[in-house]
Design a protein around this motif. Structure first.
Motif, PDB file in Angstrom:
ATOM      1  N   ILE A  33      27.353  55.992  26.672  1.00 24.16           N
ATOM      2  CA  ILE A  33      26.384  56.820  25.964  1.00 24.16           C
ATOM      3  C   ILE A  33      26.533  58.240  26.501  1.00 24.16           C
ATOM      4  O   ILE A  33      26.255  58.503  27.676  1.00 24.16           O
ATOM      5  N   VAL A  34      27.012  59.122  25.636  1.00 23.31           N
ATOM      6  CA  VAL A  34      27.221  60.518  26.010  1.00 23.31           C
ATOM      7  C   VAL A  34      25.954  61.302  25.705  1.00 23.31           C
ATOM      8  O   VAL A  34      25.460  61.287  24.571  1.00 23.31           O
ATOM      9  N   ILE A  35      25.434  61.947  26.724  1.00 22.85           N
ATOM     10  CA  ILE A  35      24.263  62.816  26.584  1.00 22.85           C
ATOM     11  C   ILE A  35      24.801  64.223  26.357  1.00 22.85           C
ATOM     12  O   ILE A  35      25.208  64.908  27.292  1.00 22.85           O
ATOM     13  N   GLY A  36      24.854  64.617  25.079  1.00 25.27           N
ATOM     14  CA  GLY A  36      25.422  65.913  24.717  1.00 25.27           C
ATOM     15  C   GLY A  36      24.485  67.068  25.004  1.00 25.27           C
ATOM     16  O   GLY A  36      23.286  66.878  25.231  1.00 25.27           O
ATOM     17  N   SER A  37      25.042  68.255  24.998  1.00 25.11           N
ATOM     18  CA  SER A  37      24.284  69.482  25.304  1.00 25.11           C
ATOM     19  C   SER A  37      23.527  69.303  26.617  1.00 25.11           C
ATOM     20  O   SER A  37      22.351  69.662  26.741  1.00 25.11           O
ATOM     21  N   GLY A  63      13.509  47.772  29.389  1.00 24.57           N
ATOM     22  CA  GLY A  63      12.307  47.180  28.828  1.00 24.57           C
ATOM     23  C   GLY A  63      12.580  46.172  27.726  1.00 24.57           C
ATOM     24  O   GLY A  63      11.708  45.403  27.349  1.00 24.57           O
ATOM     25  N   ASN A  64      13.807  46.211  27.203  1.00 24.19           N
ATOM     26  CA  ASN A  64      14.204  45.278  26.151  1.00 24.19           C
ATOM     27  C   ASN A  64      15.288  44.316  26.629  1.00 24.19           C
ATOM     28  O   ASN A  64      16.018  43.746  25.821  1.00 24.19           O
ATOM     29  N   ASN A  65      15.372  44.161  27.955  1.00 26.95           N
ATOM     30  CA  ASN A  65      16.276  43.191  28.592  1.00 26.95           C
ATOM     31  C   ASN A  65      17.736  43.355  28.175  1.00 26.95           C
ATOM     32  O   ASN A  65      18.439  42.364  27.978  1.00 26.95           O
ATOM     33  N   ILE A  66      18.182  44.596  28.057  1.00 29.99           N
ATOM     34  CA  ILE A  66      19.587  44.861  27.760  1.00 29.99           C
ATOM     35  C   ILE A  66      20.301  45.095  29.075  1.00 29.99           C
ATOM     36  O   ILE A  66      19.848  45.875  29.915  1.00 29.99           O
ATOM     37  N   ASP A  67      21.417  44.401  29.250  1.00 31.29           N
ATOM     38  CA  ASP A  67      22.203  44.445  30.481  1.00 31.29           C
ATOM     39  C   ASP A  67      22.814  45.836  30.671  1.00 31.29           C
ATOM     40  O   ASP A  67      23.706  46.232  29.922  1.00 31.29           O
ATOM     41  N   LEU A  68      22.345  46.549  31.671  1.00 31.57           N
ATOM     42  CA  LEU A  68      22.848  47.905  31.915  1.00 31.57           C
ATOM     43  C   LEU A  68      24.220  47.918  32.607  1.00 31.57           C
ATOM     44  O   LEU A  68      24.837  48.971  32.718  1.00 31.57           O
ATOM     45  N   SER A  69      24.688  46.763  33.058  1.00 31.06           N
ATOM     46  CA  SER A  69      25.985  46.738  33.754  1.00 31.06           C
ATOM     47  C   SER A  69      27.147  47.022  32.812  1.00 31.06           C
ATOM     48  O   SER A  69      28.247  47.310  33.272  1.00 31.06           O
ATOM     49  N   THR A  70      26.907  46.976  31.502  1.00 34.13           N
ATOM     50  CA  THR A  70      27.974  47.252  30.533  1.00 34.13           C
ATOM     51  C   THR A  70      27.813  48.626  29.877  1.00 34.13           C
ATOM     52  O   THR A  70      28.484  48.928  28.906  1.00 34.13           O
ATOM     53  N   ILE A  71      26.894  49.431  30.434  1.00 34.89           N
ATOM     54  CA  ILE A  71      26.581  50.726  29.825  1.00 34.89           C
ATOM     55  C   ILE A  71      26.780  51.847  30.832  1.00 34.89           C
ATOM     56  O   ILE A  71      26.341  51.759  31.972  1.00 34.89           O
ATOM     57  N   TYR A  72      27.443  52.896  30.375  1.00 33.08           N
ATOM     58  CA  TYR A  72      27.648  54.113  31.163  1.00 33.08           C
ATOM     59  C   TYR A  72      26.829  55.231  30.526  1.00 33.08           C
ATOM     60  O   TYR A  72      26.745  55.325  29.306  1.00 33.08           O
ATOM     61  N   PHE A  73      26.251  56.096  31.343  1.00 31.33           N
ATOM     62  CA  PHE A  73      25.563  57.296  30.864  1.00 31.33           C
ATOM     63  C   PHE A  73      26.341  58.503  31.376  1.00 31.33           C
ATOM     64  O   PHE A  73      26.480  58.682  32.598  1.00 31.33           O
ATOM     65  N   ILE A  74      26.850  59.317  30.464  1.00 34.05           N
ATOM     66  CA  ILE A  74      27.669  60.463  30.847  1.00 34.05           C
ATOM     67  C   ILE A  74      27.075  61.735  30.241  1.00 34.05           C
ATOM     68  O   ILE A  74      27.129  61.933  29.023  1.00 34.05           O
ATOM     69  N   MET A  81      33.634  74.896  21.296  1.00 33.15           N
ATOM     70  CA  MET A  81      34.966  74.993  20.687  1.00 33.15           C
ATOM     71  C   MET A  81      35.295  73.620  20.111  1.00 33.15           C
ATOM     72  O   MET A  81      35.794  72.744  20.817  1.00 33.15           O
ATOM     73  N   ASN A  82      34.970  73.447  18.834  1.00 33.34           N
ATOM     74  CA  ASN A  82      35.117  72.136  18.217  1.00 33.34           C
ATOM     75  C   ASN A  82      36.542  71.595  18.283  1.00 33.34           C
ATOM     76  O   ASN A  82      36.736  70.393  18.426  1.00 33.34           O
ATOM     77  N   SER A  83      37.537  72.458  18.199  1.00 41.12           N
ATOM     78  CA  SER A  83      38.924  71.995  18.149  1.00 41.12           C
ATOM     79  C   SER A  83      39.364  71.290  19.427  1.00 41.12           C
ATOM     80  O   SER A  83      40.308  70.499  19.396  1.00 41.12           O
ATOM     81  N   VAL A  84      38.697  71.532  20.538  1.00 39.02           N
ATOM     82  CA  VAL A  84      39.076  70.865  21.800  1.00 39.02           C
ATOM     83  C   VAL A  84      37.942  69.995  22.360  1.00 39.02           C
ATOM     84  O   VAL A  84      38.046  69.482  23.465  1.00 39.02           O
ATOM     85  N   TRP A  85      36.897  69.806  21.569  1.00 41.82           N
ATOM     86  CA  TRP A  85      35.736  69.075  22.059  1.00 41.82           C
ATOM     87  C   TRP A  85      36.067  67.639  22.443  1.00 41.82           C
ATOM     88  O   TRP A  85      35.597  67.140  23.471  1.00 41.82           O
ATOM     89  N   VAL A  86      36.886  66.937  21.657  1.00 42.31           N
ATOM     90  CA  VAL A  86      37.244  65.551  21.980  1.00 42.31           C
ATOM     91  C   VAL A  86      37.890  65.483  23.360  1.00 42.31           C
ATOM     92  O   VAL A  86      37.577  64.607  24.164  1.00 42.31           O
ATOM     93  N   TYR A  87      38.766  66.417  23.667  1.00 41.83           N
ATOM     94  CA  TYR A  87      39.453  66.420  24.966  1.00 41.83           C
ATOM     95  C   TYR A  87      38.480  66.769  26.094  1.00 41.83           C
ATOM     96  O   TYR A  87      38.597  66.255  27.195  1.00 41.83           O
ATOM     97  N   HIS A  88      37.511  67.597  25.791  1.00 36.68           N
ATOM     98  CA  HIS A  88      36.433  67.916  26.733  1.00 36.68           C
ATOM     99  C   HIS A  88      35.638  66.645  27.056  1.00 36.68           C
ATOM    100  O   HIS A  88      35.391  66.338  28.233  1.00 36.68           O
ATOM    101  N   LYS A  90      36.646  63.562  26.718  1.00 32.46           N
ATOM    102  CA  LYS A  90      37.528  62.653  27.455  1.00 32.46           C
ATOM    103  C   LYS A  90      37.610  63.014  28.938  1.00 32.46           C
ATOM    104  O   LYS A  90      37.729  62.138  29.785  1.00 32.46           O
ATOM    105  N   SER A  91      37.528  64.297  29.265  1.00 25.27           N
ATOM    106  CA  SER A  91      37.640  64.724  30.665  1.00 25.27           C
ATOM    107  C   SER A  91      36.413  64.339  31.493  1.00 25.27           C
ATOM    108  O   SER A  91      36.487  64.264  32.710  1.00 25.27           O
ATOM    109  N   PHE A  92      35.280  64.075  30.839  1.00 23.20           N
ATOM    110  CA  PHE A  92      34.049  63.688  31.532  1.00 23.20           C
ATOM    111  C   PHE A  92      33.824  62.189  31.518  1.00 23.20           C
ATOM    112  O   PHE A  92      32.988  61.682  32.266  1.00 23.20           O
ATOM    113  N   SER A  93      34.514  61.481  30.655  1.00 24.93           N
ATOM    114  CA  SER A  93      34.187  60.101  30.347  1.00 24.93           C
ATOM    115  C   SER A  93      35.243  59.120  30.846  1.00 24.93           C
ATOM    116  O   SER A  93      36.422  59.458  30.925  1.00 24.93           O
TER     117      SER A  93
END
Length: 172
Positions: A33-37, A63-74, A81-88, A90-93
């Motif tokens: 789960i990417v927390i943008g901005s 609170g809804n019993n979802i296993d957090l061990s399979t979830i990343y928060f980034i 710069m939209n043209s390089v955003w995907v690579y940006h 990827k560099s954090f994730s």
């Protein structure tokens, strides 16, 4: 093993977002789960910090019993710069195989980068819309509480996030 990436600003995290996460977890083994901005907070469009948004999502999932061990928060800051955003991103994730989104720009950018796309159902985007929810908060209309998970409503009241938003809007 398939790992999906779900980007959003989550300002605030609402029931539509929660439905997308549940939908995604039926289709991937792990979810990023990417927390943008991430650098934005205390504005009308981005009233909550990245940490507060992570807290909203974590509390909802726990609170809804979802296993957090399979979830990343980034948290990822904007680069405007939209043209390089995907690579940006990827560099954090951690590595990921596919993207989960309905945002047309996000879909276009990841499609151009040759990623598999999963487009979730819309889940009544007319009301499950962060802009609408923030407007209700500014208007001091408690109907916003029905549009977010209980854990989010409780947390926003705990941090006085609704009061913060009204203050930023010049109403308190």
């Amino acid at each position: 093993m398939r790992r999906g990436l779900y980007p959003g600003r989550f300002q605030p995290f609402h029931l539509g977002h929660f439905q997308v996460i549940k939908w995604a977890l039926e289709r991937v083994d792990e979810l990023i789960i990417v927390i943008g901005s991430a650098q934005e907070s205390h504005t009308l469009s981005n009233p909550f910090t990245a940490g507060e948004r992570i807290e909203m999502i974590r509390r909802t999932l726990e609170g809804n019993n979802i296993d957090l061990s399979t979830i990343y928060f980034i948290p990822i800051p904007d680069i405007l710069m939209n043209s390089v955003w995907v690579y940006h991103v990827k560099s954090f994730s951690p590595n990921f195989d596919l993207i989960i989104s309905r945002n047309p720009l996000v879909l276009r950018l990841f499609k151009e980068a040759k990623y598999e796309i999963l487009e979730p159902p819309p889940y009544d985007r007319k009301i499950y819309n962060s802009t609408y929810i923030r407007r209700l908060m500014i208007e001091n209309n408690n109907e916003w509480e029905k549009l977010v998970p209980t854990e989010v409503s409780n947390y926003i009241h705990e941090i006085k996030g609704d009061e913060r938003l009204r203050s930023i809007a010049g109403l308190s």
